[in-house]
Design a protein around this motif. Structure first.
Motif, PDB file in Angstrom:
ATOM      1  N   ALA A 134      34.806 -16.803 -12.361  1.00  0.00           N
ATOM      2  CA  ALA A 134      35.755 -17.243 -13.385  1.00  0.00           C
ATOM      3  C   ALA A 134      35.576 -18.718 -13.722  1.00  0.00           C
ATOM      4  CB  ALA A 134      37.178 -16.979 -12.912  1.00  0.00           C
ATOM      5  N   GLY A 135      35.900 -19.060 -14.968  1.00  0.00           N
ATOM      6  CA  GLY A 135      35.803 -20.448 -15.420  1.00  0.00           C
ATOM      7  C   GLY A 135      37.102 -20.915 -16.042  1.00  0.00           C
ATOM      8  N   PRO A 136      37.329 -22.225 -16.077  1.00  0.00           N
ATOM      9  CA  PRO A 136      38.577 -22.765 -16.622  1.00  0.00           C
ATOM     10  C   PRO A 136      38.691 -22.532 -18.119  1.00  0.00           C
ATOM     11  CG  PRO A 136      37.005 -24.527 -16.199  1.00  0.00           C
ATOM     12  CD  PRO A 136      36.402 -23.282 -15.633  1.00  0.00           C
ATOM     13  N   GLY A 137      39.820 -21.979 -18.548  1.00  0.00           N
ATOM     14  CA  GLY A 137      40.095 -21.801 -19.970  1.00  0.00           C
ATOM     15  C   GLY A 137      39.315 -20.698 -20.656  1.00  0.00           C
ATOM     16  N   VAL A 138      38.530 -19.922 -19.912  1.00  0.00           N
ATOM     17  CA  VAL A 138      37.743 -18.864 -20.540  1.00  0.00           C
ATOM     18  C   VAL A 138      38.626 -17.640 -20.760  1.00  0.00           C
ATOM     19  CG1 VAL A 138      35.750 -17.347 -20.326  1.00  0.00           C
ATOM     20  CG2 VAL A 138      35.619 -19.703 -19.481  1.00  0.00           C
ATOM     21  N   GLN A 139      38.711 -17.185 -21.998  1.00  0.00           N
ATOM     22  CA  GLN A 139      39.540 -16.031 -22.324  1.00  0.00           C
ATOM     23  C   GLN A 139      38.734 -14.737 -22.434  1.00  0.00           C
ATOM     24  OE1 GLN A 139      42.876 -16.329 -22.450  1.00  0.00           O
ATOM     25  NE2 GLN A 139      42.557 -18.470 -21.882  1.00  0.00           N
ATOM     26  N   SER A 140      37.435 -14.870 -22.717  1.00  0.00           N
ATOM     27  CA  SER A 140      36.575 -13.694 -22.866  1.00  0.00           C
ATOM     28  C   SER A 140      35.213 -13.997 -22.266  1.00  0.00           C
ATOM     29  CB  SER A 140      36.423 -13.327 -24.347  1.00  0.00           C
ATOM     30  OG  SER A 140      35.507 -12.265 -24.512  1.00  0.00           O
ATOM     31  N   TYR A 141      34.667 -13.028 -21.545  1.00  0.00           N
ATOM     32  CA  TYR A 141      33.373 -13.207 -20.895  1.00  0.00           C
ATOM     33  C   TYR A 141      32.322 -12.339 -21.563  1.00  0.00           C
ATOM     34  CZ  TYR A 141      35.836 -15.691 -17.223  1.00  0.00           C
ATOM     35  OH  TYR A 141      36.601 -16.602 -16.541  1.00  0.00           O
ATOM     36  N   ALA A 142      31.110 -12.875 -21.657  1.00  0.00           N
ATOM     37  CA  ALA A 142      30.001 -12.113 -22.215  1.00  0.00           C
ATOM     38  C   ALA A 142      29.707 -10.908 -21.327  1.00  0.00           C
ATOM     39  CB  ALA A 142      28.764 -13.001 -22.328  1.00  0.00           C
ATOM     40  N   PRO A 143      29.175  -9.838 -21.900  1.00  0.00           N
ATOM     41  CA  PRO A 143      28.822  -8.683 -21.074  1.00  0.00           C
ATOM     42  C   PRO A 143      27.751  -9.068 -20.050  1.00  0.00           C
ATOM     43  CG  PRO A 143      28.739  -8.154 -23.424  1.00  0.00           C
ATOM     44  CD  PRO A 143      28.861  -9.636 -23.325  1.00  0.00           C
ATOM     45  N   PHE A 144      27.670  -8.286 -18.976  1.00  0.00           N
ATOM     46  CA  PHE A 144      26.561  -8.474 -18.051  1.00  0.00           C
ATOM     47  C   PHE A 144      25.275  -8.070 -18.758  1.00  0.00           C
ATOM     48  CE2 PHE A 144      30.070  -7.656 -15.004  1.00  0.00           C
ATOM     49  CZ  PHE A 144      29.969  -8.829 -14.274  1.00  0.00           C
ATOM     50  N   PRO A 145      24.146  -8.712 -18.428  1.00  0.00           N
ATOM     51  CA  PRO A 145      22.873  -8.254 -18.988  1.00  0.00           C
ATOM     52  C   PRO A 145      22.649  -6.782 -18.658  1.00  0.00           C
ATOM     53  CG  PRO A 145      22.609 -10.380 -17.916  1.00  0.00           C
ATOM     54  CD  PRO A 145      23.987  -9.896 -17.572  1.00  0.00           C
ATOM     55  N   ALA A 146      22.141  -6.030 -19.606  1.00  0.00           N
ATOM     56  CA  ALA A 146      21.888  -4.610 -19.389  1.00  0.00           C
ATOM     57  C   ALA A 146      20.956  -4.421 -18.194  1.00  0.00           C
ATOM     58  CB  ALA A 146      21.271  -3.994 -20.634  1.00  0.00           C
ATOM     59  N   THR A 147      21.248  -3.418 -17.381  1.00  0.00           N
ATOM     60  CA  THR A 147      20.392  -3.069 -16.253  1.00  0.00           C
ATOM     61  C   THR A 147      19.414  -1.989 -16.704  1.00  0.00           C
ATOM     62  OG1 THR A 147      22.133  -3.584 -14.652  1.00  0.00           O
ATOM     63  CG2 THR A 147      20.337  -2.169 -13.904  1.00  0.00           C
ATOM     64  N   ILE A 148      18.125  -2.293 -16.607  1.00  0.00           N
ATOM     65  CA  ILE A 148      17.110  -1.352 -17.055  1.00  0.00           C
ATOM     66  C   ILE A 148      16.987  -0.201 -16.070  1.00  0.00           C
ATOM     67  CG2 ILE A 148      14.685  -1.069 -17.656  1.00  0.00           C
ATOM     68  CD1 ILE A 148      16.426  -2.757 -19.611  1.00  0.00           C
ATOM     69  N   VAL A 149      17.019   1.028 -16.586  1.00  0.00           N
ATOM     70  CA  VAL A 149      16.897   2.228 -15.759  1.00  0.00           C
ATOM     71  C   VAL A 149      15.488   2.804 -15.829  1.00  0.00           C
ATOM     72  CG1 VAL A 149      17.723   4.588 -15.400  1.00  0.00           C
ATOM     73  CG2 VAL A 149      19.344   2.759 -15.998  1.00  0.00           C
ATOM     74  N   ALA A 150      14.965   2.941 -17.064  1.00  0.00           N
ATOM     75  CA  ALA A 150      13.621   3.499 -17.234  1.00  0.00           C
ATOM     76  C   ALA A 150      13.100   3.132 -18.628  1.00  0.00           C
ATOM     77  CB  ALA A 150      13.654   5.018 -17.069  1.00  0.00           C
ATOM     78  N   PRO A 151      11.797   2.929 -18.731  1.00  0.00           N
ATOM     79  CA  PRO A 151      10.798   2.855 -17.656  1.00  0.00           C
ATOM     80  C   PRO A 151      11.003   1.606 -16.801  1.00  0.00           C
ATOM     81  CG  PRO A 151       9.767   3.189 -19.817  1.00  0.00           C
ATOM     82  CD  PRO A 151      11.180   2.782 -20.062  1.00  0.00           C
ATOM     83  N   ASN A 152      10.557   1.678 -15.549  1.00  0.00           N
ATOM     84  CA  ASN A 152      10.643   0.527 -14.669  1.00  0.00           C
ATOM     85  C   ASN A 152       9.670  -0.556 -15.108  1.00  0.00           C
ATOM     86  OD1 ASN A 152      12.565   1.728 -12.958  1.00  0.00           O
ATOM     87  ND2 ASN A 152      10.941   2.847 -11.881  1.00  0.00           N
ATOM     88  N   MET A 153       9.899  -1.772 -14.625  1.00  0.00           N
ATOM     89  CA  MET A 153       9.025  -2.888 -14.958  1.00  0.00           C
ATOM     90  C   MET A 153       7.591  -2.580 -14.539  1.00  0.00           C
ATOM     91  SD  MET A 153       8.780  -5.790 -16.347  1.00  0.00           S
ATOM     92  CE  MET A 153       8.019  -7.403 -16.362  1.00  0.00           C
ATOM     93  N   ALA A 154       6.651  -2.735 -15.499  1.00  0.00           N
ATOM     94  CA  ALA A 154       5.217  -2.547 -15.274  1.00  0.00           C
ATOM     95  C   ALA A 154       4.865  -1.119 -14.877  1.00  0.00           C
ATOM     96  CB  ALA A 154       4.703  -3.521 -14.227  1.00  0.00           C
ATOM     97  N   GLN A 155       5.707  -0.156 -15.203  1.00  0.00           N
ATOM     98  CA  GLN A 155       5.426   1.239 -14.874  1.00  0.00           C
ATOM     99  C   GLN A 155       4.315   1.797 -15.759  1.00  0.00           C
ATOM    100  OE1 GLN A 155       8.867   3.789 -15.017  1.00  0.00           O
ATOM    101  NE2 GLN A 155       7.664   5.675 -14.863  1.00  0.00           N
ATOM    102  N   SER A 156       3.461   2.637 -15.172  1.00  0.00           N
ATOM    103  CA  SER A 156       2.432   3.356 -15.922  1.00  0.00           C
ATOM    104  C   SER A 156       2.934   4.772 -16.180  1.00  0.00           C
ATOM    105  CB  SER A 156       1.120   3.385 -15.146  1.00  0.00           C
ATOM    106  OG  SER A 156       0.581   2.080 -15.028  1.00  0.00           O
ATOM    107  N   ILE A 157       2.884   5.187 -17.444  1.00  0.00           N
ATOM    108  CA  ILE A 157       3.408   6.486 -17.847  1.00  0.00           C
ATOM    109  C   ILE A 157       2.261   7.373 -18.321  1.00  0.00           C
ATOM    110  CG2 ILE A 157       4.954   7.660 -19.456  1.00  0.00           C
ATOM    111  CD1 ILE A 157       6.626   5.140 -19.544  1.00  0.00           C
ATOM    112  N   ALA A 158       2.281   8.614 -17.900  1.00  0.00           N
ATOM    113  CA  ALA A 158       1.254   9.565 -18.324  1.00  0.00           C
ATOM    114  C   ALA A 158       1.244   9.671 -19.844  1.00  0.00           C
ATOM    115  CB  ALA A 158       1.510  10.927 -17.691  1.00  0.00           C
ATOM    116  N   ALA A 159       0.067   9.965 -20.389  1.00  0.00           N
ATOM    117  CA  ALA A 159      -0.106  10.037 -21.841  1.00  0.00           C
ATOM    118  C   ALA A 159       0.978  10.895 -22.494  1.00  0.00           C
ATOM    119  CB  ALA A 159      -1.481  10.606 -22.169  1.00  0.00           C
ATOM    120  N   THR A 160       1.617  10.333 -23.511  1.00  0.00           N
ATOM    121  CA  THR A 160       2.708  11.011 -24.207  1.00  0.00           C
ATOM    122  C   THR A 160       2.863  10.382 -25.579  1.00  0.00           C
ATOM    123  OG1 THR A 160       5.054  11.611 -24.104  1.00  0.00           O
ATOM    124  CG2 THR A 160       4.439   9.451 -23.250  1.00  0.00           C
ATOM    125  N   THR A 161       3.689  10.956 -26.418  1.00  0.00           N
ATOM    126  CA  THR A 161       3.919  10.387 -27.751  1.00  0.00           C
ATOM    127  C   THR A 161       5.314   9.788 -27.899  1.00  0.00           C
ATOM    128  OG1 THR A 161       4.626  12.559 -28.591  1.00  0.00           O
ATOM    129  CG2 THR A 161       2.284  11.976 -28.826  1.00  0.00           C
TER     130      THR A 161
END
Length: 235
Positions: A134-161
């Motif tokens: 919490a911060g002084p005088g803050v009435q609204s907080y920015a959303p949390f950064p989105a949590t990535i579910v898929a694909p994972n970071m640097a993931q290799s995916i089988a050939a697809t379209t």
């Protein structure tokens, strides 16, 4: 009479030897079940709570406060706590033998944190939680950064379209109104779709290509957060 007495003694001696021979537990050793007994190493976060506003800091200044981080563990000798400032990416690491530790962090700032419990060469990591300090005088907080579910970071995916980009979003004010998705083959991807109300977006891909993407989360008061850029490769 003596013959009967001798027979009784002989029977008792045989029974005693049989009992000793059949036992698998020798003097000074543990029963098999005890030798194989294993205590599971476990650690669970307690405070600050997940996706919540932390307003219980001490030693307050306009920009900083001391927050007591707490967790519960089983079978651990010592711990390492890792805290990340989700705005700057700054990492704080501390080691302790206790399950509570005071740490000075920035006010009006979003953080993530987790704990590693260690015991005799074994390490177990807790879940990762997010919270807003919490911060002084803050009435609204920015959303949390989105949590990535898929694909994972640097993931290799089988050939697809087609690939489904998936993420989760959260906000202490619970007023997320949508997401903007940036996607492309450039390391600084361009806007692909705006004001998405779901947490998934399907994109067309080509084999042998590396793609970059990120999610901007928006709330009802115009506050935003950036997931940071992720990448994946289509084989």
């Amino acid at each position: 009479m003596k013959q009967a007495f001798y027979i009784i003694c002989l029977v008792l001696l045989v029974l005693g030897c049989s009992t000793s021979t059949d036992s698998n537990v020798t003097e000074g050793s543990k029963p098999p079940d005890e030798e194989n007994e294993v205590t599971d190493l476990e650690v669970k976060l307690y405070f600050p709570q997940e996706n919540m506003l932390c307003n219980e800091g001490t030693n307050l200044t306009p920009t900083e406060s001391t927050v007591f981080f707490e967790w519960r563990a089983n079978g651990a000798d010592n711990y390492k706590i890792v805290i990340e400032n989700l705005s700057s990416g700054t990492i704080i690491e501390r080691e302790t033998t206790e399950d509570i530790i005071p740490i000075v962090i920035q006010r009006a700032t979003a953080y993530s944190w987790y704990v590693e419990a260690k015991s005799e060469g074994e390490t177990e990591q807790s879940e990762t939680w997010q919270f807003y300090n919490a911060g002084p005088g803050v009435q609204s907080y920015a959303p949390f950064p989105a949590t990535i579910v898929a694909p994972n970071m640097a993931q290799s995916i089988a050939a697809t379209t087609t690939v489904a980009l998936q993420w989760t979003g959260s906000d202490v004010d619970d007023d997320i109104v949508g997401y903007d998705v940036y996607f492309g083959t450039n390391a600084t991807p361009k806007l692909f779709a705006s004001d998405i109300s779901t947490t998934e977006s399907n994109v067309s891909v080509t084999s042998g290509t590396i793609y970059y993407w990120k999610v901007i989360t928006k709330d009802s008061l115009g506050n935003t957060s950036d997931s940071g850029i992720f990448q994946f490769r289509v084989l």
